[in-house]
Write an enzyme that holds these catalytic residues in place. Structure first.
Site, PDB file in Angstrom:
ATOM      1  N   HIS A  19      56.922  61.090  53.159  1.00  0.00           N
ATOM      2  CA  HIS A  19      57.912  61.251  52.101  1.00  0.00           C
ATOM      3  C   HIS A  19      59.325  61.126  52.683  1.00  0.00           C
ATOM      4  O   HIS A  19      59.601  61.675  53.761  1.00  0.00           O
ATOM      5  CB  HIS A  19      57.736  62.597  51.400  1.00  0.00           C
ATOM      6  CG  HIS A  19      56.507  62.651  50.546  1.00  0.00           C
ATOM      7  ND1 HIS A  19      56.056  63.813  49.960  1.00  0.00           N
ATOM      8  CD2 HIS A  19      55.626  61.675  50.170  1.00  0.00           C
ATOM      9  CE1 HIS A  19      54.953  63.557  49.266  1.00  0.00           C
ATOM     10  NE2 HIS A  19      54.666  62.271  49.381  1.00  0.00           N
ATOM     11  N   ASP A  58      62.245  62.385  52.298  1.00  0.00           N
ATOM     12  CA  ASP A  58      63.073  63.528  52.684  1.00  0.00           C
ATOM     13  C   ASP A  58      62.678  64.074  54.053  1.00  0.00           C
ATOM     14  O   ASP A  58      63.439  64.837  54.664  1.00  0.00           O
ATOM     15  CB  ASP A  58      63.035  64.634  51.625  1.00  0.00           C
ATOM     16  CG  ASP A  58      61.645  65.175  51.364  1.00  0.00           C
ATOM     17  OD1 ASP A  58      60.703  64.371  51.237  1.00  0.00           O
ATOM     18  OD2 ASP A  58      61.500  66.412  51.265  1.00  0.00           O
TER      19      ASP A  58
END
Length: 235
Positions: free
Chosen positions: A64, A66
């Site tokens: 992901h 982030d």
């Protein structure tokens, strides 16, 4: 506290990407020449991480953005290799004193990193320091997630360094709390179905009454994950 020194030389640097799911931001950890989760592709954050110590290896808990978007830039800054599940890392491999544990559920490629000497778990998005984790189908799988929590439970971690939120001083209690929370939520979903809920919205109304309006899209994802786990499909 951002950048604080922890026992066994784990250092945390929190990225400037706060939000409802990232909390204060993504936690990047530096440990003995290893960076775990460089976070977003933010130049200031990555330069700060690179300045903490010579970086030899970059480990990703999962893909992901982030957690992983800054990996390529940090690799260029430091000349460090990037390792993730299926790309140089597999379950049980040891890198820089940390053991990779495949813990799918939040995402299929999710890893936790275990430091057995201090019984410290770097939990990525398996466990947060505050609140719960979103399991979003089709990528998220609640059955796999519960199995991953049970696996971590057997290790009885003394503390947890999460991908988001503060350090967890009593890791074992936090794992128990997470398992109990999911089981209670599943009981609520079942009760909603037994009460006649015939749509996803009706399940959310009955099983997630405390969730504020701005978080309801995430409650819908969570409810869908529970329904899939129960073998039910509602629209």
């Amino acid at each position: 506290m951002s950048g604080e020194h922890a026992p066994h030389e784990f250092r945390r640097i929190t990225a400037p990407n706060p939000g409802p799911l990232t909390l204060e931001g993504t936690n990047t950890y530096v440990f003995a020449g290893t960076v775990i989760d460089p976070g977003p592709d933010d130049g200031g954050h990555l330069e700060r991480v690179a300045s903490m110590s010579p970086v030899e290896t970059i480990l990703l808990t999962h893909s992901h953005p982030d957690h992983s978007a800054g990996a390529a830039r940090l690799s260029r800054l430091c000349g460090a290799q990037v390792l993730s599940f299926g790309s140089g890392l597999d379950d049980g491999m040891r890198v820089g004193g940390l053991v990779a544990l495949h813990t799918p559920g939040h995402s299929p490629d999710h890893l936790c990193f275990w430091h057995p000497e201090s019984r410290t778990m770097l939990s990525g998005d398996l466990i947060a320091g505050r609140g719960s984790i979103i399991i979003a189908p089709p990528e998220g799988d609640l059955g796999a997630y519960m199995a991953s929590l049970e696996r971590v439970r057997t290790l009885s971690p003394a503390r947890i360094l999460p991908g988001h939120g503060p350090e967890v001083a009593d890791g074992k209690a936090k794992v128990e709390e997470y398992i109990a929370h999911r089981k209670e939520r599943e009981r609520r979903v079942l009760a909603a179905l037994e009460a006649g809920a015939a749509s996803l919205e009706e399940v959310v109304e009955l099983a997630y009454p405390e969730v504020p309006e701005e978080m309801r899209p995430y409650a819908r994802l969570s409810a869908r994950a529970h329904l899939e786990h129960l073998g039910r499909e509602l629209h």
